[in-house]
Design a protein around this motif. Sequence first.
Motif: not given
Length: 189
Positions: A6-7, A40-41, A169-175
Amino acid sequence: MSTGSRRAFLAVVPPPAVRRWTESLEDSARGSGADLRWTPPEQRHLTLQFLGRVDDTDALAESVADSVRAVAPFEIGLGGAGAFPSARRASVVWVGVTTGAAELAALAGTLSVATAPLGFDADDRPFRAHLTLARSNRPRDVRALVDRLSAGPASPPFAVDRVVLIDSDTRAEGAVYTERARFPLRVDA
C-alpha cells in the motif's frame, strides 16, 4: 519481504518511553478546546520520506539497508510544538525536534538519494522534522494549544539507530500502520 505494498513511508519510531511522554502531552492538552483527532500513541513516528505506492519492496529494502549502514547512530530529543500550515489555520499539530535535527535531516537526505534511482521523488518542501500529535478535518486556530504544548517539558533523549519501512492503509476509521522492515544504522565493530 514481498513485492507490492500500500502507501508506505520511511520513519524513525520513538521508543516506548518517548511515546508515553507524547501521551502525557496529549493528556495535558486535551482541555484546550480544539476539536482534534489525536494520533494513536503506537503510530507516532518521525517521517523521513513518504514513498507512496511501493511495487518492489525487495529493491527498496536493499537500497535503504545499504545507504543507512554508512550512517552512525545519533541521539535526538523532542519538544516545542507547531502546526501545519500554521497555528492560526491548522490541520496538523506536531511536536518538534530539539536536538539532533541536523542529523535527522541528513538521514532523510541519505534516504532520498538512495530511493531516487527506484523512482521515488524527493519532497518539494524542505525537510521539517516533526512528530504528528493530532489532525483536524478542517482548519482550526490552535495557537493556545501550540503554546501549551511548547511550554511542556522536553522528551527524554533517545537513540536513532534504525529506519523503519511502514505501510499505511487508509481506512474510514483512520490509517492502519504495519511495520514492514527495520534497517539498522551503522554498527561499529
